[in-house]
Enzyme design. Sequence first.
Site, mmCIF file in Angstrom:
data_model
loop_
_atom_site.group_PDB
_atom_site.id
_atom_site.type_symbol
_atom_site.label_atom_id
_atom_site.label_comp_id
_atom_site.label_asym_id
_atom_site.label_seq_id
_atom_site.Cartn_x
_atom_site.Cartn_y
_atom_site.Cartn_z
ATOM 1 N N CYS B 98 5.791 27.463 30.032
ATOM 2 C CA CYS B 98 5.036 27.104 28.825
ATOM 3 C C CYS B 98 3.643 27.748 28.859
ATOM 4 O O CYS B 98 3.541 28.968 28.820
ATOM 5 C CB CYS B 98 4.980 25.581 28.695
ATOM 6 S SG CYS B 98 4.803 25.064 26.991
ATOM 7 N N HIS B 199 10.666 23.561 29.417
ATOM 8 C CA HIS B 199 10.209 22.527 30.331
ATOM 9 C C HIS B 199 11.188 21.371 30.201
ATOM 10 O O HIS B 199 12.340 21.576 29.891
ATOM 11 C CB HIS B 199 8.756 22.140 30.043
ATOM 12 C CG HIS B 199 8.545 21.522 28.716
ATOM 13 N ND1 HIS B 199 8.036 22.215 27.650
ATOM 14 C CD2 HIS B 199 8.780 20.276 28.259
ATOM 15 C CE1 HIS B 199 7.943 21.403 26.613
ATOM 16 N NE2 HIS B 199 8.396 20.239 26.935
#
Lengths: 460, 244
Positions: B98, B199
């Site tokens: 991310c 994630h």
Amino acid sequence: MDTLPAKLALARTVGLAARASGRGGGTSLPGRLLLRLDARALQRLASQLSQGRYVISATNGKTTTAAIAASVLERAGRQLVRNTAGANMAGGIASTLLAATRADGTLSGDCGLFEVDEFWLDSVSGQLRPDALVLGNLFRDQLDRYGELESIAARWTALVRDLDQATALVLNADDPLVADLGRDRDAAIYFGVEDDRLALPERQHASDATHCRRCGHAYVYDAVYLGHLGHYSCPGCGWQRPVPVLQARQVTLDGTSTASFTLVYGREQRPVRLKLPGLYNVYNALAAAALCVRAGVELDTIADGLESATAAFGRAETIELDGLAVQILLVKNPAGTNAILQTLALETGALDLLAILNDNIADGRDVSWIWDADFEPLVPHVRHVVCAGRRAAELALRFKYAGLARDRLTVEPELSRALDIAAGQAHGRLFALPTYTALIELRAELGRRGAASPYWSDGA
Amino acid sequence: MSEPERLRVCALYPDLMNIYADRGNLLMLRHRCQWRGMGFELTGAGIGEPIDADGADIYYMGGGQDRDQELCAADLVAHKLEALRSAAARGAIVLGVCGGYQLLGHDYQLGGRVLPGIGLLDVRTVRSEGARLTGNVAIEVDLPHAHERVLAGFENHGGRTQLGERASPLGRVLRGHGNNGSDGYEGARQGTVIGTYLHGPLLPKNSWFADWLISSALGGLALDPLDDELEEMAHAAARVAAGL
């Protein structure tokens, strides 16, 4: 010509139709319709609440804080109009006011008590024009729904900047993100905990607000109580935790059943024994007490109301199922879960758990938060966990990687079967840890078994 | 007898770049080494702290809030760029998830500002005015010596990432948005440097990928099998959540 009565009637009819269709629980449909018909409906209805309007928001503890405040305010003779947890956005609050409106357009209560979703707070509080705005805490929540903590903190900052001076700010001194909101305001009312024996060795994993909102320097903590709540200061700009006017001292935590403390207000103090467990509920009680001080309630009445308050829906309430005590503890984000796991670890004896993880929109579709919660300290206390819900396997995995032996774990996604297994294995008591939609399902399942009523008949 | 194998992991900014439960990724690596009798060593490097270019087999950087990411971007360039470059050059794994992925690229444009990246990946990211790309995601990957091909997770990013010529996509989007919501690719790979938006956290949902990272970081070490019943169930549930 004022067409509000006609709009109220139409919205009410829609509400009755929705209820009759069996959808049940906390419907915000009539309220949303009312707001479409009249964008100022909240303000017009709420302005009739002559004995005060009180708004509570926080990441964790809104519902319980409202329940405790209600216990006090009702004792003080206020006729409350209040919403439920499932109705804490604009539409739900409009539905609440609508339901409290009589045929002649007057309200059935004189005092408004509203818990408001932290993301809706700015739009809703502008219309409700509260006498007090209580802000309890800001923690990392469901990121897919709410975005980053910082963005909520920024919204709250803007809200406070534009807040009417007639609205008293009631703030948690121990949460630096919340306390900071009162920095430029003369008359903020702070509450906080003063008990060094409670201090944790270090901040918990998912602690946020590590850096000062004003200058960016890392906060220094003298004591950490819960997540990032504690006694802190900023070496960069010199900002100190404000000294709270309402304090909890000599806090004693007694497992999952009670907590007691000395409530200190200025020079006065009262012993309080809550029927609610855990330090997080001491914070909720302090927030409620501060609200009631602002509402002009006597300290004796406040102490009595705190003591008689009982658990809100799914928040440490206990339901009897065929002789088995099922205590339900809603979990929904790392900080709230940590508070509950910390409290569970205070129980003596081995624990049987039914943990239910859903990933519906109201739970947060992103379940990553379970990896931010500290399951590790609970593991030595666990006899067995049944993991249920749509993401049962990942929850079981979290327990496994927290150190729980595989033979203490059962995975059964389907709730009814999971409840059978958990109830069959439990030794006299069972702790259920559901996420929000799992709580609704669990209550419905317990209801089908004759153990609990459906939640929309749960009152407020 | 030879020394037991040992995995050394360096977490970059563990206090700031951890917003999507990045601890879950580190827990997976730790336990999956320890259950095999291997050593595991975790170090962290925060703001202002230098890192050892030879000190770890995996360098890991998670996601952070905008403000924290900005602090880390400046610090990465000032204090960690050279060491990470030479670590990648000697074959250490550098994994960014991310926000960490974005900072491994050349830069990240946020409105009028540009956060510098360290350019280990030939990618650029631009914050879009459009909606965040959020939801369950599954991608198909083709990694050397890997038997599995699907990674599942959750994505939630405002930035749109475009790959340059030197970076390959980590995978092809099966469900979800991926790098930019338009070209059908997710993540980036350039030698042993890997970036992804997955994630949720990534490794608990994809234990096979945790093992691939451990093995690759230790020169293709063969790993003993573990009882992965729960891991496989969690992976299956993540795939189902993504709509596979």
